[in-house]
Scaffold this motif. Structure first.
Motif, PDB file in Angstrom:
ATOM      1  N   ASP A 189      33.282  42.483  50.440  1.00  0.00           N
ATOM      2  CA  ASP A 189      34.386  43.220  49.818  1.00  0.00           C
ATOM      3  C   ASP A 189      34.042  43.654  48.397  1.00  0.00           C
ATOM      4  O   ASP A 189      34.355  44.784  47.987  1.00  0.00           O
ATOM      5  CB  ASP A 189      35.652  42.353  49.806  1.00  0.00           C
ATOM      6  N   LEU A 190      33.392  42.779  47.654  1.00  0.00           N
ATOM      7  CA  LEU A 190      33.045  43.115  46.275  1.00  0.00           C
ATOM      8  C   LEU A 190      32.032  44.251  46.224  1.00  0.00           C
ATOM      9  O   LEU A 190      32.134  45.159  45.383  1.00  0.00           O
ATOM     10  CB  LEU A 190      32.503  41.870  45.570  1.00  0.00           C
ATOM     11  N   LEU A 245      40.260  50.151  39.468  1.00  0.00           N
ATOM     12  CA  LEU A 245      40.041  49.636  40.810  1.00  0.00           C
ATOM     13  C   LEU A 245      41.167  50.092  41.716  1.00  0.00           C
ATOM     14  O   LEU A 245      42.242  50.463  41.249  1.00  0.00           O
ATOM     15  CB  LEU A 245      39.998  48.102  40.793  1.00  0.00           C
ATOM     16  N   TYR A 253      30.571  35.241  40.101  1.00  0.00           N
ATOM     17  CA  TYR A 253      31.913  35.739  40.392  1.00  0.00           C
ATOM     18  C   TYR A 253      32.822  34.586  40.815  1.00  0.00           C
ATOM     19  O   TYR A 253      34.017  34.582  40.534  1.00  0.00           O
ATOM     20  CB  TYR A 253      31.828  36.801  41.492  1.00  0.00           C
ATOM     21  N   LEU A 255      35.045  41.735  35.783  1.00  0.00           N
ATOM     22  CA  LEU A 255      33.661  42.052  36.127  1.00  0.00           C
ATOM     23  C   LEU A 255      33.327  43.481  35.741  1.00  0.00           C
ATOM     24  O   LEU A 255      32.263  43.743  35.165  1.00  0.00           O
ATOM     25  CB  LEU A 255      33.438  41.841  37.627  1.00  0.00           C
ATOM     26  N   ARG A 256      34.213  44.408  36.038  1.00  0.00           N
ATOM     27  CA  ARG A 256      33.961  45.804  35.674  1.00  0.00           C
ATOM     28  C   ARG A 256      33.824  45.950  34.166  1.00  0.00           C
ATOM     29  O   ARG A 256      32.956  46.667  33.658  1.00  0.00           O
ATOM     30  CB  ARG A 256      35.099  46.685  36.189  1.00  0.00           C
ATOM     31  N   ASN A 287      33.835  47.553  46.771  1.00  0.00           N
ATOM     32  CA  ASN A 287      34.586  48.001  45.605  1.00  0.00           C
ATOM     33  C   ASN A 287      33.665  48.519  44.512  1.00  0.00           C
ATOM     34  O   ASN A 287      33.965  49.525  43.861  1.00  0.00           O
ATOM     35  CB  ASN A 287      35.433  46.837  45.061  1.00  0.00           C
ATOM     36  N   LEU A 288      32.529  47.867  44.302  1.00  0.00           N
ATOM     37  CA  LEU A 288      31.592  48.342  43.284  1.00  0.00           C
ATOM     38  C   LEU A 288      31.036  49.714  43.644  1.00  0.00           C
ATOM     39  O   LEU A 288      30.897  50.584  42.779  1.00  0.00           O
ATOM     40  CB  LEU A 288      30.446  47.334  43.117  1.00  0.00           C
ATOM     41  N   LYS A 331      39.698  39.071  38.552  1.00  0.00           N
ATOM     42  CA  LYS A 331      38.242  38.934  38.554  1.00  0.00           C
ATOM     43  C   LYS A 331      37.536  40.283  38.599  1.00  0.00           C
ATOM     44  O   LYS A 331      36.555  40.512  37.885  1.00  0.00           O
ATOM     45  CB  LYS A 331      37.803  38.066  39.732  1.00  0.00           C
ATOM     46  N   GLN A 332      38.018  41.184  39.441  1.00  0.00           N
ATOM     47  CA  GLN A 332      37.324  42.475  39.570  1.00  0.00           C
ATOM     48  C   GLN A 332      37.446  43.295  38.294  1.00  0.00           C
ATOM     49  O   GLN A 332      36.489  43.962  37.888  1.00  0.00           O
ATOM     50  CB  GLN A 332      37.870  43.236  40.771  1.00  0.00           C
ATOM     51  N   ASP A 333      38.611  43.245  37.641  1.00  0.00           N
ATOM     52  CA  ASP A 333      38.774  43.972  36.382  1.00  0.00           C
ATOM     53  C   ASP A 333      37.845  43.409  35.308  1.00  0.00           C
ATOM     54  O   ASP A 333      37.226  44.158  34.552  1.00  0.00           O
ATOM     55  CB  ASP A 333      40.231  43.884  35.910  1.00  0.00           C
ATOM     56  N   THR A 346      33.687  37.633  50.559  1.00  0.00           N
ATOM     57  CA  THR A 346      33.810  38.097  49.172  1.00  0.00           C
ATOM     58  C   THR A 346      32.640  38.992  48.795  1.00  0.00           C
ATOM     59  O   THR A 346      32.806  40.000  48.108  1.00  0.00           O
ATOM     60  CB  THR A 346      33.884  36.896  48.217  1.00  0.00           C
TER      61      THR A 346
END
Length: 479
Positions: A257-258, A383, A317, A233-234, A261-262, A229-231, A254
């Protein structure tokens, strides 16, 4: 049609023009004349259609004539959340700039003393959440007998949050001759029952089918796995060139944490969720509205009531658990006639949730493929990588479980022994220095012991003396 065709005052038209609006939305064009005619109203409209202005604008004109009294607000607007209440207050301040109107905001998380002082001075418009209003009413700090106009906003959300009993109690305390306006995105049975009880011959307006998404919003669903998911989203943030976006997640953890990371990746992001106090929420929203951060990671506490101009993208997300939340989430973009894009991440476990969304909206959401974004993922900053997996040895090289358990057991048993030995070594006192011993004589020089003497078994008796046998260990001669 223009706002001038709706019968608004010149002062109000100047404020609307200053805000940058020239043409009313469909809900505004239908609702404003009805409110001006002092009729009760039921308006079913999806979020983002401009329904807030459809009652704020005519209320300003209506309340411009009259005077305010202490502790007796002239009008009351009930909102389900603090954020939505603050948004309505901002609309009154913006459109009422040329009018002498005073408003008070009754929401939780704010000092009650300031709110009570504002009521004591008298207010034209009282914007409140049901909980705080009930609290002040029970304390005797407010009177509702002078309220001429009642607005129940986001009625279906009130139902979801369990506020219907409070609303019924409040309506019973208001004058029966008041004007009542009810706005809702959907019209479930309990809301219809509420309207039948407290509204008098209301005018019914519906500008769109209930639970339909705004046609100005281009919607996509993206098939992902939870780990990717994070990949993804980026990749989308880079590919879509997002200027201002809101990212929704189902859980507060979530969200936190998100956002971390952003920020670590260099994005200007902030967060808003239910664990934050009111001051922190307002500060994050102020940064987002001012453009100091362009990404806002939010839980569903912010799904309703945020009216931020220029939100170009919404990212789910997490697929929302309730299909109604989907409508309100993506409604943060495509507002007031603008266009927007919404992306929903769908993992394997979200199949039922996204099916419910498509069933409610009556729309088959197209799938967005990430082929074009592959290069973006490769060139984007990575990430934080997960710890690399250690290569496992071949089966014949692996120690048997029993052997491993034996060695581990021996190590555990040896550890306390070694520790005790080390401690004992540290505290053991130095042994005393012994005097040097004389060298032992050689075997040839050793002195032979004297021969043992033998005494007669029955020595002669003497008066007053020992007349028994003398033990050999005494080493004395018999008399």
């Amino acid at each position: 049609m223009t706002f001038a065709d709706l019968g608004l005052s010149d002062e109000l038209l100047r404020a609307v023009e200053t805000a940058g609006y020239t043409e009313p939305t469909p809900i505004q064009a239908q609702a404003i004349p009805q409110v001006h005619m002092m009729k009760d109203l039921i308006a079913v409209a999806q979020t983002g259609t401009g329904k807030t202005a459809s009652f704020v604008l005519p209320m300003i004109d209506i309340l411009s004539h009259g005077r305010r009294r202490a502790r007796m607000p002239r009008s009351l607007i009930l909102e389900p959340t603090r954020e939505l209440a603050m948004q309505v207050a901002e609309n009154f301040e913006k459109y009422g700039a040329n009018h002498d109107l005073k408003l008070a905001l009754l929401i939780g998380g704010v000092q009650m003393g300031d709110q009570v002082r504002a009521l004591d001075e008298g207010v034209d418009v009282l914007i409140a959440t049901p909980g705080r209003l009930m609290d002040l009413f029970e304390r005797g700090k407010i009177l509702l007998t002078g309220c001429e106009l009642l607005v129940i906003d986001e009625a279906d959300r009130m139902l979801d949050m369990g506020f219907i009993p409070d609303i019924e109690f409040i309506c019973e305390k208001l004058p029966t001759t008041r004007q009542t306006l009810l706005f809702s995105a959907t019209m479930p049975g309990p809301i219809k029952k509420l309207a039948d009880r407290f509204l008098t011959s209301p005018k019914y307006i519906e500008v769109a089918r209930p639970a339909t998404a705004n046609i100005n919003i281009t919607q996509f669903k993206v098939a992902v796995t939870a780990r990717k998911k994070q990949d993804v989203l980026r990749s989308l943030l880079l590919k879509e060139d997002v200027q201002t976006g809101i990212i929704f997640a189902n859980r507060k953890t979530t969200v936190r944490d998100l956002n971390k990371n952003l920020r670590r990746l260099g994005f200007a992001s902030g967060e808003i969720h239910g664990d934050m106090d009111q001051a922190s929420r307002m500060a994050e929203l102020a940064l987002f509205k001012a453009g100091k951060i362009n990404l806002l990671v939010a839980s569903d506490v912010a799904a309703r009531g945020l009216d931020i101009k220029g939100v170009s993208h919404v990212f789910n997300y997490d697929t929302p658990w309730h299909p109604d939340d989907y409508i309100h989430r993506i409604g943060r973009t495509g507002r007031a006639g603008a266009t927007g894009r919404a992306f929903t991440f769908v993992a394997g476990e979200d199949a039922e949730a996204i099916a419910n969304v498509e069933k409610l909206t009556g729309l088959k959401i197209p799938v967005f493929t990430l082929d074009d974004a592959a290069e973006q993922v490769e060139t984007a900053p990575a990430l934080p990588a997960a710890p690399a997996e250690v290569e496992k040895p071949a089966r014949e090289d692996r120690p048997r479980r029993s052997e491993g358990r034996t060695r581990r057991g021996e190590q555990r048993r040896d550890q306390p022994r070694k520790a005790e030995a080390a401690a004992e070594e540290r505290i053991r006192p130095e042994p005393p220095q012994e005097a040097p011993r004389a060298p032992a004589p050689e075997r040839s020089q050793r002195v032979e012991p004297a021969p043992r003497r033998h005494y007669p078994a029955d020595p002669p008796s003497l008066p007053g003396e020992w007349n028994g046998p003398v033990p050999g260990f005494l080493g004395i001669s018999a008399l």
